[in-house]
Design a protein around this motif. Sequence first.
Motif, mmCIF file in Angstrom:
data_model
loop_
_atom_site.group_PDB
_atom_site.id
_atom_site.type_symbol
_atom_site.label_atom_id
_atom_site.label_comp_id
_atom_site.label_asym_id
_atom_site.label_seq_id
_atom_site.Cartn_x
_atom_site.Cartn_y
_atom_site.Cartn_z
ATOM 1 N N VAL A 120 1.686 -1.650 -1.806
ATOM 2 C CA VAL A 120 0.570 -2.462 -2.282
ATOM 3 C C VAL A 120 -0.207 -2.995 -1.084
ATOM 4 C CG1 VAL A 120 -0.118 -4.503 -3.602
ATOM 5 C CG2 VAL A 120 1.840 -3.114 -4.354
ATOM 6 N N VAL A 157 -3.337 -5.353 -0.504
ATOM 7 C CA VAL A 157 -4.210 -6.294 -1.206
ATOM 8 C C VAL A 157 -5.455 -6.583 -0.369
ATOM 9 C CG1 VAL A 157 -2.946 -8.297 -0.273
ATOM 10 C CG2 VAL A 157 -4.339 -8.552 -2.349
ATOM 11 N N VAL A 216 3.160 -6.289 -7.941
ATOM 12 C CA VAL A 216 3.840 -5.780 -6.746
ATOM 13 C C VAL A 216 5.172 -5.144 -7.127
ATOM 14 C CG1 VAL A 216 4.861 -6.411 -4.527
ATOM 15 C CG2 VAL A 216 2.688 -7.435 -5.233
ATOM 16 N N HIS A 219 -7.685 -9.018 -4.642
ATOM 17 C CA HIS A 219 -6.698 -10.101 -4.506
ATOM 18 C C HIS A 219 -6.480 -10.872 -5.798
ATOM 19 C CE1 HIS A 219 -9.590 -13.540 -4.222
ATOM 20 N NE2 HIS A 219 -10.409 -12.588 -3.807
ATOM 21 N N THR A 237 -3.794 -9.330 -7.957
ATOM 22 C CA THR A 237 -2.501 -9.069 -7.337
ATOM 23 C C THR A 237 -1.517 -10.193 -7.651
ATOM 24 O OG1 THR A 237 -3.631 -7.866 -5.565
ATOM 25 C CG2 THR A 237 -1.351 -8.522 -5.169
ATOM 26 N N VAL A 264 3.724 -7.953 -0.835
ATOM 27 C CA VAL A 264 2.760 -6.889 -0.562
ATOM 28 C C VAL A 264 3.093 -6.228 0.773
ATOM 29 C CG1 VAL A 264 0.951 -8.056 -1.878
ATOM 30 C CG2 VAL A 264 1.052 -8.355 0.615
#
Length: 273
Positions: free
Chosen positions: A242, A244, A232, A224, A227, A261
């Motif tokens: 994606v 996460v 993304v 996380h 991200t 995501v």
Amino acid sequence: MPTEIHGHRGARGLRPENTLPGFAHALDLGVDAIELDVGLSADGVVVLNHDQTLSPANLTDTAPVRPDDPAYPYVGKRIRDLTLAQLRTVDAGVRPHERFTQTPVPGARIPTLTEACELLAPADVTLSVELKTDPTWPLTEIDDLLTATVDVLKSADLTERTRLLAFDWRVLTTARDNHPEFGRVALYERKTLAAGTKWLAGHPPDDPVSAAATIGATAVSPEHVLTTPALVDQAHAAGLPVIVWTVNTPEDMIRFTKYGVDAIVTDYPDRRP
């Protein structure tokens, strides 16, 4: 499409991880996918456990499989050094991880992948199966675990509903070459992107999304903290969903959903906003 919710190790924050009761609870909460971890016992059975060794953080010895078993206690031993019978004696339901407030399920055992498939096959969920290897493993042992795992999933008629996950991207390249019918999810975190990394199947860590596309991954699954909206966008431009991990607050779930995501892995599927 709405952002999917993936139950991490079932519903790790709520029930014992990687157990059948944990998966059943996650199904009751309406998850879109069940994430689970697999290893291979000494006698060639695919079993569920997060670590390559049995951890005292979530497992408890009960009794040896026979009174004079020199391998006992089993907790602290490697899965691949223990037989299924030995693994079956370990209680996986009574020692919640200190970070969670799980409801204990005394007597829950380490399940086999076959047992998990029997529970999950009738449900309308995807299986996210993480193969637990590391860069020290020879390719022959990776292939042994991968082949045994794929055989179980095919026997359960779950090929189209399964993604194979790995931090050790050699698992994904081997799956691409030998089992291309399965989805392949490239996991990565800060540790596996460190300088000189051996986790990424020989690729440099500076651009993991492009590297994942190069090895034929069908999705990326970043930690996380890695991200971002830019990540993304880059992944989507490369045709990669994606996923996460691990996101445990409604506020963060909302934030990552706004990033775009495709799925959120969580210990607490009941916190879906």
